[in-house]
Scaffold this active site. Structure first.
Site, mmCIF file in Angstrom:
data_model
loop_
_atom_site.group_PDB
_atom_site.id
_atom_site.type_symbol
_atom_site.label_atom_id
_atom_site.label_comp_id
_atom_site.label_asym_id
_atom_site.label_seq_id
_atom_site.Cartn_x
_atom_site.Cartn_y
_atom_site.Cartn_z
ATOM 1 N N LYS A 100 -7.861 -5.851 3.013
ATOM 2 C CA LYS A 100 -7.943 -4.480 3.553
ATOM 3 C C LYS A 100 -9.284 -3.834 3.186
ATOM 4 O O LYS A 100 -9.586 -2.727 3.595
ATOM 5 C CB LYS A 100 -6.827 -3.610 2.978
ATOM 6 C CG LYS A 100 -5.438 -3.895 3.501
ATOM 7 C CD LYS A 100 -4.495 -2.703 3.306
ATOM 8 C CE LYS A 100 -3.862 -2.621 1.984
ATOM 9 N NZ LYS A 100 -2.777 -1.624 1.890
ATOM 10 N N LYS A 133 -9.993 -2.880 0.164
ATOM 11 C CA LYS A 133 -9.716 -1.848 -0.841
ATOM 12 C C LYS A 133 -9.842 -2.456 -2.236
ATOM 13 O O LYS A 133 -9.240 -3.479 -2.513
ATOM 14 C CB LYS A 133 -8.271 -1.327 -0.683
ATOM 15 C CG LYS A 133 -8.117 -0.239 0.355
ATOM 16 C CD LYS A 133 -6.749 0.451 0.189
ATOM 17 C CE LYS A 133 -6.758 1.820 0.839
ATOM 18 N NZ LYS A 133 -5.517 2.562 0.629
HETATM 19 N N1 C2G Z 1 0.000 9.105 1.821
HETATM 20 C C1 C2G Z 1 0.398 10.402 2.111
HETATM 21 N N2 C2G Z 1 -0.360 11.435 1.689
HETATM 22 C C2 C2G Z 1 -1.491 11.213 0.976
HETATM 23 C C3 C2G Z 1 -1.900 9.904 0.673
HETATM 24 C C4 C2G Z 1 -1.125 8.842 1.112
HETATM 25 O O1 C2G Z 1 1.438 10.626 2.769
HETATM 26 N N3 C2G Z 1 -2.226 12.280 0.578
HETATM 27 C C5 C2G Z 1 0.838 8.008 2.319
HETATM 28 C C6 C2G Z 1 0.103 7.084 3.289
HETATM 29 O O2 C2G Z 1 0.104 7.652 4.601
HETATM 30 C C7 C2G Z 1 0.933 5.818 3.209
HETATM 31 C C8 C2G Z 1 1.418 5.829 1.738
HETATM 32 O O3 C2G Z 1 1.216 7.173 1.249
HETATM 33 O O4 C2G Z 1 2.063 5.903 4.079
HETATM 34 C C9 C2G Z 1 0.642 4.861 0.879
HETATM 35 O O5 C2G Z 1 -0.736 5.177 1.007
HETATM 36 P P1 C2G Z 1 -1.806 4.094 0.477
HETATM 37 O O6 C2G Z 1 -1.414 3.660 -0.876
HETATM 38 O O7 C2G Z 1 -3.161 4.639 0.746
HETATM 39 O O8 C2G Z 1 -1.484 2.884 1.442
HETATM 40 P P2 C2G Z 1 -2.434 2.262 2.575
HETATM 41 O O9 C2G Z 1 -3.684 1.795 1.968
HETATM 42 O O10 C2G Z 1 -2.445 3.228 3.682
HETATM 43 O O11 C2G Z 1 -1.615 0.929 2.934
HETATM 44 O O12 C2G Z 1 0.485 -2.155 5.810
HETATM 45 C C10 C2G Z 1 0.256 -0.791 5.550
HETATM 46 C C11 C2G Z 1 -0.672 -0.621 4.377
HETATM 47 O O13 C2G Z 1 -0.209 -1.329 3.246
HETATM 48 C C12 C2G Z 1 -0.799 0.864 4.038
#
Ligand code: C2G
Length: 129
Positions: free
Chosen positions: A44, A46
């Site tokens: 990803k 990340k």
């Molecule tokens: N999230 C949120 N509000 C934020 C930050 C994150 O609602 N201020 C939500 C994101 O939209 C996501 C979840 O928290 O639904 C996890 O966010 P991340 O850890 O950033 O995950 P991400 O990198 O988006 O990975 O296959 C899908 C991926 O694994 C998603």
């Protein structure tokens, strides 16, 4: 029993993560959370501050979470939905539309993100101290 699933990295666990897990659980009775492995995060693009086994342990300790599984690839979602008899797939709305292909297998819900907080912002703020 209505089963819900959501996916994420959950690095530097914060209120935005807690809110989406709480609201995902409110949509059903049982919440499965797939936590991105370090190797998948490399795909990803990340870089995580916290290793995957610690991120999984933290998510597992959240009272809204019933089960944690590893997320190792983009294309495991259909199998996860089938294998875990999932009724509802939930993601934050930064992903709106991206997982609509799952509508063939379960309900797909995108919930509004929590404003003003993100792992990236936390990392930047910490760098400034
Ligand atoms: N999230 C949120 N509000 C934020 C930050 C994150 O609602 N201020 C939500 C994101 O939209 C996501 C979840 O928290 O639904 C996890 O966010 P991340 O850890 O950033 O995950 P991400 O990198 O988006 O990975 O296959 C899908 C991926 O694994 C998603």
């Amino acid at each position: 029993m209505k089963k819900v699933i959501t996916y994420g990295t959950f690095d530097l666990f914060h209120i935005g993560h807690l809110n989406i897990l709480k609201r995902a659980k409110e949509l059903g009775d049982y919440l499965v959370v797939a936590v991105s492995s370090d190797s998948f995060n490399a795909i990803k693009g990340k870089k995580c501050a916290i290793p995957d086994y610690e991120r999984m342990a933290i998510v597992e300790a959240i009272k809204y979470v019933d089960e944690v599984i590893p997320e190792n690839s983009w294309d495991q979602k259909i199998n996860d939905v089938k294998d875990h008899d999932i009724d509802i797939f939930v993601m934050g709305d930064d992903w709106t539309g991206k997982f609509d292909y799952l509508k063939e297998y379960c309900e797909v819900v995108y919930l509004p993100r929590t404003e003003g907080i993100s792992t990236t912002k936390l990392k930047e703020d910490l760098k400034l101290k």
